[in-house]
Design an enzyme around this catalytic site. Structure first.
Site, short mmCIF file in Angstrom:
data_model
loop_
_atom_site.label_atom_id
_atom_site.label_comp_id
_atom_site.label_asym_id
_atom_site.label_seq_id
_atom_site.Cartn_x
_atom_site.Cartn_y
_atom_site.Cartn_z
N THR A 91 0.86 -1.19 0.00
CA THR A 91 0.00 0.00 0.00
C THR A 91 0.90 1.24 0.00
OG1 THR A 91 -0.20 0.21 2.42
CG2 THR A 91 -1.80 -1.23 1.31
N GLY A 92 0.39 2.31 -0.57
CA GLY A 92 1.18 3.54 -0.65
C GLY A 92 2.43 3.34 -1.48
N ALA A 93 2.25 2.73 -2.66
CA ALA A 93 3.42 2.34 -3.47
C ALA A 93 3.81 3.35 -4.53
CB ALA A 93 3.13 0.99 -4.13
N TYR A 140 0.02 11.03 14.68
CA TYR A 140 0.77 10.03 13.91
C TYR A 140 1.38 9.00 14.86
CZ TYR A 140 4.87 8.23 11.33
OH TYR A 140 5.83 7.42 10.77
N GLY A 178 8.02 7.46 -2.00
CA GLY A 178 8.70 7.14 -0.74
C GLY A 178 9.09 5.69 -0.60
#
Length: 284
Positions: free
Chosen positions: A21-23, A179, A26
């Site tokens: 995920t979030g590929a 966070y 970053g």
């Protein structure tokens, strides 16, 4: 012959199917690049179609036809989209060897501005904690059917205890604190999942990949990056691929070291409260 040197240049093969995920940027993108070079089949998740297409193209070029690259679009701040993402993966993918929950909402560019998710939850708690929990529960049958399988949770050394009297931080909100709480919640649930699923062949581990990597999130919050993103790739890839970790579950790693998380992660009552709250928040 220097086998060490040879090994360094040709990464060990890993032919499994990995959902990251979030590929699109970053650590997630660097991770996908590394795994593509090992021959993995990559399922790339992102929330922006143009960036997702770009990332998929780049990763496909690196895989040189050894592993397929498929992309999945979803905004993880909306739990309905998380459910749709899982359904799409279950529908299209015959197997899933590794789920890497890497997508993240960082401290934010305006840390005192509290944001909420589609369902009205505090945004960092929703993206960094609730979305991974839901994705795991929705994909667990596929992971179990593909076992041995692994779930790797990209957490952080930045951990703050969850305040059960104000879980959504409606009082005294601050982005980095939000966070840090979401990351500790993620670690707590990782420990719980491992305790609840012995004998399934699915392992659950969390890690802090590297300190202040040079990512958009770190810069947006106004922090100075300390290390290149590559520093975080190696410890993460190890949790994904290392045969020596096949039976290791329910741990938190600070980079390569099996480390202690914040003490709240070992408090049975806090974990029970978090689990009960999570079930309640994820029930439609």
């Amino acid at each position: 012959m220097d086998t060490q040197g040879a090994h360094h240049h040709s990464p060990s093969r890993f032919a499994g199917t990995v959902l990251v995920t979030g590929a699109t940027q970053g650590l997630g993108l660097h991770l996908a690049r590394d795994l593509a070079g090992r021959g993995a089949t990559l399922l790339l998740h992102g929330r922006d179609q143009a960036r997702l297409d770009r990332a998929a193209e780049e990763v496909r070029a690196l895989s040189a036809g050894r592993g397929a690259v498929r992309s999945y679009l979803a905004d993880l701040s909306d739990l309905d989209q998380v459910r749709s993402l899982a359904a799409a993966v279950r529908e299209a993918e015959p197997r899933l060897d590794v789920l890497v929950n890497n997508a993240v909402a960082g401290g934010g560019a305006d840390p005192l501005h509290r944001e909420v998710s589609a369902q009205g939850h505090e945004l960092r708690f929703a993206v960094n904690y609730l979305a991974p929990c839901l994705l795991i529960s929705e994909l667990l049958p596929l992971l179990t059917a593909s076992a041995p399988a692994r779930v790797v949770q990209v957490a952080s050394v930045g951990q703050s205890p969850v305040d059960f009297d104000d879980v959504m931080m409606e009082r005294g909100y601050e982005g980095l604190e939000a966070y840090c709480r979401s990351k500790l919640a993620m670690i707590m649930s990782t420990f719980d999942l491992a305790a609840r699923t012995p004998g399934t062949g699915v392992t659950f581990n969390a890690l802090h990949p590297a300190h202040l990597m040079d990512t958009e999130g770190v810069r947006a919050y106004g922090l100075t990056p300390a290390v290149p993103v590559e520093e975080g790739v190696r410890p993460t890839v190890r949790l994904i691929t290392d045969p020596a970790l096949a039976d290791v579950t329910g741990r938190y790693f600070d980079r390569f070291t099996d480390a202690a998380a914040h003490e709240q992660a070992y408090d049975p009552q806090a974990r029970r409260r978090l689990a009960a709250l999570t079930r309640e928040l994820l029930a439609r």
